[in-house]
Design an enzyme around this catalytic site. Structure first.
Site, PDB file in Angstrom:
ATOM      1  N   ARG A   1     -15.287  12.323  13.300  1.00  0.00           N
ATOM      2  CA  ARG A   1     -15.905  11.037  12.964  1.00  0.00           C
ATOM      3  C   ARG A   1     -16.523  10.312  14.147  1.00  0.00           C
ATOM      4  NH1 ARG A   1     -11.689   8.621   8.542  1.00  0.00           N
ATOM      5  NH2 ARG A   1     -12.442  10.038   6.963  1.00  0.00           N
TER       6      ARG A   1
ATOM      7  N   HIS B   1     -13.362   1.271  10.358  1.00  0.00           N
ATOM      8  CA  HIS B   1     -12.687   1.898   9.223  1.00  0.00           C
ATOM      9  C   HIS B   1     -11.164   1.904   9.317  1.00  0.00           C
ATOM     10  CE1 HIS B   1     -12.315   4.413   5.770  1.00  0.00           C
ATOM     11  NE2 HIS B   1     -11.857   5.455   6.434  1.00  0.00           N
TER      12      HIS B   1
ATOM     13  N   ARG C   1      -8.190   9.687  14.424  1.00  0.00           N
ATOM     14  CA  ARG C   1      -7.518  10.142  13.201  1.00  0.00           C
ATOM     15  C   ARG C   1      -8.318  11.237  12.511  1.00  0.00           C
ATOM     16  NH1 ARG C   1      -7.583   8.322   7.397  1.00  0.00           N
ATOM     17  NH2 ARG C   1      -9.600   7.456   7.944  1.00  0.00           N
TER      18      ARG C   1
ATOM     19  N   GLU D   1     -13.136  18.435   4.712  1.00  0.00           N
ATOM     20  CA  GLU D   1     -13.662  17.246   5.393  1.00  0.00           C
ATOM     21  C   GLU D   1     -13.780  17.532   6.875  1.00  0.00           C
ATOM     22  OE1 GLU D   1     -11.499  13.681   4.404  1.00  0.00           O
ATOM     23  OE2 GLU D   1     -12.209  13.724   2.337  1.00  0.00           O
TER      24      GLU D   1
ATOM     25  N   ALA E   1       2.258   3.026   2.295  1.00  0.00           N
ATOM     26  CA  ALA E   1       3.426   3.036   3.180  1.00  0.00           C
ATOM     27  C   ALA E   1       4.514   2.121   2.648  1.00  0.00           C
ATOM     28  CB  ALA E   1       3.009   2.628   4.592  1.00  0.00           C
TER      29      ALA E   1
ATOM     30  N   HIS F   1     -16.188   4.592  10.794  1.00  0.00           N
ATOM     31  CA  HIS F   1     -16.601   5.622   9.834  1.00  0.00           C
ATOM     32  C   HIS F   1     -18.107   5.755   9.893  1.00  0.00           C
ATOM     33  CE1 HIS F   1     -17.023   7.989   6.224  1.00  0.00           C
ATOM     34  NE2 HIS F   1     -15.711   8.119   6.177  1.00  0.00           N
TER      35      HIS F   1
ATOM     36  N   GLY G   1       0.850  -1.190   0.000  1.00  0.00           N
ATOM     37  CA  GLY G   1       0.000   0.000   0.000  1.00  0.00           C
ATOM     38  C   GLY G   1       0.883   1.236   0.000  1.00  0.00           C
TER      39      GLY G   1
HETATM   40  C1  LIG Z   1     -12.630   2.566   1.847  1.00  0.00           C
HETATM   41  C2  LIG Z   1     -11.513   3.371   2.440  1.00  0.00           C
HETATM   42  C3  LIG Z   1     -11.415   4.721   2.183  1.00  0.00           C
HETATM   43  C4  LIG Z   1     -10.374   5.475   2.731  1.00  0.00           C
HETATM   44  N1  LIG Z   1     -10.252   6.797   2.403  1.00  0.00           N
HETATM   45  C5  LIG Z   1      -9.183   7.488   2.840  1.00  0.00           C
HETATM   46  C6  LIG Z   1      -8.945   8.827   2.403  1.00  0.00           C
HETATM   47  O1  LIG Z   1      -9.689   9.360   1.613  1.00  0.00           O
HETATM   48  N2  LIG Z   1      -7.847   9.477   2.892  1.00  0.00           N
HETATM   49  C7  LIG Z   1      -6.981   8.901   3.776  1.00  0.00           C
HETATM   50  O2  LIG Z   1      -6.000   9.545   4.178  1.00  0.00           O
HETATM   51  N3  LIG Z   1      -7.178   7.625   4.182  1.00  0.00           N
HETATM   52  C8  LIG Z   1      -8.234   6.905   3.728  1.00  0.00           C
HETATM   53  N4  LIG Z   1      -8.409   5.622   4.131  1.00  0.00           N
HETATM   54  C9  LIG Z   1      -7.388   5.012   4.989  1.00  0.00           C
HETATM   55  C10 LIG Z   1      -6.148   4.714   4.158  1.00  0.00           C
HETATM   56  O3  LIG Z   1      -6.544   4.232   2.907  1.00  0.00           O
HETATM   57  C11 LIG Z   1      -5.276   3.688   4.832  1.00  0.00           C
HETATM   58  O4  LIG Z   1      -5.061   3.997   6.165  1.00  0.00           O
HETATM   59  C12 LIG Z   1      -3.918   3.608   4.133  1.00  0.00           C
HETATM   60  O5  LIG Z   1      -4.100   3.423   2.765  1.00  0.00           O
HETATM   61  C13 LIG Z   1      -3.097   2.477   4.725  1.00  0.00           C
HETATM   62  O6  LIG Z   1      -1.973   2.291   3.923  1.00  0.00           O
HETATM   63  P1  LIG Z   1      -0.936   1.156   4.289  1.00  0.00           P
HETATM   64  O7  LIG Z   1       0.117   1.190   3.260  1.00  0.00           O
HETATM   65  O8  LIG Z   1      -0.546   1.271   5.706  1.00  0.00           O
HETATM   66  O9  LIG Z   1      -1.788  -0.216   4.192  1.00  0.00           O
HETATM   67  P2  LIG Z   1      -2.620  -0.808   2.980  1.00  0.00           P
HETATM   68  O10 LIG Z   1      -2.823   0.164   1.912  1.00  0.00           O
HETATM   69  O11 LIG Z   1      -3.815  -1.473   3.542  1.00  0.00           O
HETATM   70  O12 LIG Z   1      -1.651  -1.944   2.421  1.00  0.00           O
HETATM   71  C14 LIG Z   1      -1.414  -3.112   3.148  1.00  0.00           C
HETATM   72  C15 LIG Z   1      -0.543  -4.038   2.325  1.00  0.00           C
HETATM   73  O13 LIG Z   1      -0.046  -5.063   3.180  1.00  0.00           O
HETATM   74  C16 LIG Z   1      -0.166  -6.305   2.548  1.00  0.00           C
HETATM   75  N5  LIG Z   1      -0.258  -7.341   3.577  1.00  0.00           N
HETATM   76  C17 LIG Z   1      -1.068  -7.393   4.661  1.00  0.00           C
HETATM   77  N6  LIG Z   1      -0.821  -8.507   5.368  1.00  0.00           N
HETATM   78  C18 LIG Z   1       0.155  -9.171   4.710  1.00  0.00           C
HETATM   79  C19 LIG Z   1       0.816 -10.409   4.918  1.00  0.00           C
HETATM   80  N7  LIG Z   1       0.529 -11.215   5.924  1.00  0.00           N
HETATM   81  N8  LIG Z   1       1.765 -10.779   4.021  1.00  0.00           N
HETATM   82  C20 LIG Z   1       2.073 -10.008   2.943  1.00  0.00           C
HETATM   83  N9  LIG Z   1       1.474  -8.824   2.704  1.00  0.00           N
HETATM   84  C21 LIG Z   1       0.530  -8.434   3.576  1.00  0.00           C
HETATM   85  C22 LIG Z   1      -1.413  -6.183   1.683  1.00  0.00           C
HETATM   86  O14 LIG Z   1      -1.390  -7.164   0.669  1.00  0.00           O
HETATM   87  C23 LIG Z   1      -1.270  -4.748   1.183  1.00  0.00           C
HETATM   88  O15 LIG Z   1      -0.427  -4.748   0.057  1.00  0.00           O
HETATM   89  C24 LIG Z   1      -9.440   4.850   3.594  1.00  0.00           C
HETATM   90  C25 LIG Z   1      -9.540   3.485   3.865  1.00  0.00           C
HETATM   91  C26 LIG Z   1     -10.563   2.739   3.284  1.00  0.00           C
HETATM   92  C27 LIG Z   1     -10.640   1.281   3.581  1.00  0.00           C
END
Ligand SMILES: Cc1cc2nc3c(=O)[nH]c(=O)nc-3n(C[C@H](O)[C@H](O)[C@H](O)COP(=O)(O)OP(=O)(O)OC[C@H]3O[C@@H](n4cnc5c(N)ncnc54)[C@H](O)[C@@H]3O)c2cc1C
Length: 560
Positions: free
Chosen positions: A297, A358, A393, A136, A35, A251, A33
């Site tokens: 929220r 959420h 958040r 927002e 990060a 949410h 994702g």
């Molecule tokens: C519907 C929705 C709408 C949102 N809207 C917003 C917004 O408008 N603005 C905002 O700031 N935030 C928003 N958020 C929150 C935001 O999207 C997330 O907090 C953020 O994208 C998290 O990013 P991340 O890289 O930490 O994790 P993620 O993007 O969830 O990525 C996680 C990754 O880890 C991998 N993974 C997990 N477990 C394992 C494992 N055991 N082995 C290998 N890989 C694994 C997955 O395959 C994935 O690739 C929203 C969230 C949702 C669900």
């Protein structure tokens, strides 16, 4: 005793390092994702050889589904101070101000960088970057940039994926499930992962946990299937410290249509002027908060629950009938398409909504470069807990956090990896005795667990229900945590078993933390302790195996 199966388990699978297929990386990134992708780019730019694992295809992440946007100070009339103030206010006394300042000061650079990598954010001529900014809840300034209306996450993820694919020193291994972090003599030295049906051992000088959130722990959730809190559970088993686990954000607005998944309706819809009305068509948010529909929220979610109770109904509605039709459809194309699927015409009909789980605010405790309490392990994004969000958040701050702290973690991890040699412990092995306990139906346990979490550890919590939920989790854990799932019996079943073990572990931590915090603050609301209690509880609660009681951590401490 009751929680031993959860607090004692170190690895989910037995292994002998010398017998497993092995891979190496300077920096291993678990998660693709925002990060994970941003940290991989930073690590590659600092010269490291990087391996990214994603448990599903790379488009399955919370990032991909993000809608509303990214909050960033990009306009002269806006200011870092204002964004900091909004974030601290929303965080209800638990933010780490240093983390807040770093993300908000560095975030704009990270966003501009995305533009230079080809990201297309929505435009409106007449300001410095020609960007269109939305408002927002909780923000005192319209500072939210977005893409294709409400498809911000997809554009962001695609831009980062392209940037990753363009760098030779980054390998991406999709459909690769990380099972556990490998440790030796207090150091994280990589991970065990199921790749192409086989358990592999990945040796890494530095590992970045960017595995996202925990929405699937609850029956009602906006998160995709991948969000089963694997990273937080892995970190806990490896002895890493976790923080603020009681803080789960709900949410307020997901589409409530029987049988359909709980699709998020972005906060930006209320930012554009939508009303919340009850079954009688009455706008009710002013009864609960002076900011009405744009209250934080947690306030809106609780107000909806209360109004549902008062009106003895299953849901409330979003009312956008007073907004001009075409601009609405243009601003929220995904939503317009979704509503059309259910024959809801937003210019005529009310939109049924209900809150859902959420965002996981708590996670692996980390400092301002992502370092955790386990040497060699970093955390970034939703898997981590940097202190940016405090107890709640602020909308659209998490994508910004993933960009800012992802870049920091990747750069720091690579710097270390390039300057140091690591002798990997090829002798590593782990045995697990066979289970003598009977089998439980995993699908049943999973769905019951998600239901009990939603009912008892959701928007409103009470001590007796939390205590009861802990006992229920402990009971299931005695049977499920005792088992060893092996890909020899089918890779899909093994992954389902490991996911359930991870879910039980993190449900236990969330429930225990929520039970411990005898006050209400931010996203954590206790009906039996409805007030904020700064005298006793203005601190973080840290959790580390094998203890099942917390370690207090002062606010603003960067010590992990
Ligand atoms: C519907 C929705 C709408 C949102 N809207 C917003 C917004 O408008 N603005 C905002 O700031 N935030 C928003 N958020 C929150 C935001 O999207 C997330 O907090 C953020 O994208 C998290 O990013 P991340 O890289 O930490 O994790 P993620 O993007 O969830 O990525 C996680 C990754 O880890 C991998 N993974 C997990 N477990 C394992 C494992 N055991 N082995 C290998 N890989 C694994 C997955 O395959 C994935 O690739 C929203 C969230 C949702 C669900």
């Amino acid at each position: 005793m009751m929680f031993e199966p959860l607090t004692q388990r170190r690895y989910l699978v037995p292994f002998k390092a010398s017998r497993l297929p092995q891979q190496m990386a300077d920096v291993l990134v678990i998660g693709g994702g925002v990060a994970g992708l941003r940290s991989a780019i930073a690590a590659a730019e600092a010269g490291a050889d990087v391996l990214i694992l994603t448990k599903d295809t790379i488009d399955q992440s919370n990032t991909w589904y993000a809608q509303g946007g990214i909050a960033a100070v990009l306009q002269p009339a806006d200011s870092v101070e204002s964004h900091v103030k909004d974030t601290l206010l929303c965080g209800a006394g638990l933010c780490n101000e240093q983390a807040v300042r770093i993300v908000i000061e560095e975030g704009p650079q990270r966003v501009l960088e995305l533009l230079s990598w080809g990201a297309h954010f929505d435009k409106k001529t007449g300001n410095a970057y020609d960007l269109s900014f939305g408002l927002e809840g909780g923000h005192s300034f319209a500072r939210i940039i977005h893409a294709a209306g409400d498809a911000t996450g997809k554009e962001l993820a695609q831009t980062l994926i392209n940037a990753v694919r363009g760098r030779e020193s980054i390998r991406v291994s999709e459909m690769s499930f990380a099972i556990d972090l490998l440790t030796d003599q207090g150091q994280c030295v990589g991970a065990l992962a199921l790749i192409k049906g086989e358990v592999n051992l990945i040796w890494a000088k530095r590992t970045i946990l960017a595995s996202g959130g925990a929405g699937q722990l609850y029956r009602e959730s906006t998160n995709p299937k991948i969000a089963t809190a694997d990273g937080q559970a892995m970190a806990y088993r490896a002895g890493t410290t976790l923080a603020d686990m009681e803080m789960v954000q709900f949410h307020p607005t997901t589409l409530y249509v029987a049988g359909a998944s709980r699709t998020l309706i972005t906060e930006a819809v209320r930012g554009e002027g939508a009303y919340l009305v009850d079954r009688h068509g009455r706008r009710f948010m002013r009864d609960y908060h002076p900011s009405g529909e744009l209250a934080p929220r947690d306030v809106v979610s609780r107000a909806i629950v209360e109004q549902i109770r008062k009106t003895n109904f299953s849901h409330v509605y979003l009312d956008v009938r007073h907004l001009p039709v075409e601009p609405f459809k243009k601003r929220f194309p995904q939503l317009a398409q979704l509503l059309a699927q259910f024959d809801i015409d937003p210019s005529r009909d009310l939109i049924p909504i209900h809150p859902a789980t959420h965002y996981m605010i708590g996670g692996v405790d980390c400092d301002t470069v992502g370092r955790t309490s386990l040497s060699g392990l970093y955390a970034a994004g939703e898997a981590g807990c940097s202190g940016l969000h405090g107890a709640n958040r602020l909308a659209s701050n998490s994508l910004l956090e993933g960009l800012a702290f992802g870049a920091r973690a990747g750069a720091d991890a690579a710097r270390w990896a390039m300057a140091n040699e690591v002798k990997f412990p090829h002798h590593l092995e782990h045995q697990i005795p066979p289970s003598a306990k009977t089998e439980l139906d995993l699908t049943d346990v999973k769905s019951s667990l998600r239901s009990v979490m939603w009912r008892n550890v959701g928007i409103e919590r009470t001590g007796d229900r939390l205590a009861e939920t802990r006992e229920i989790i402990a009971f299931w854990s005695r049977y499920v945590m005792d088992k060893t799932f092996s890909p020899a019996g089918g890779a899909e079943d093994a992954v389902a078993g490991w996911e359930l073990q991870n879910m039980l572990t993190v449900c236990f931590l969330i429930t225990t933390a929520a039970y411990t915090r005898a006050e209400s603050r931010g996203a954590h609301y206790r009906l039996d302790f409805p007030e904020v209690d700064d005298n006793h509880w203005r601190m973080h609660l840290l959790w580390r195996r094998p203890m099942d009681t917390p370690i207090p951590k002062p606010i603003d401490s960067n010590h992990v």
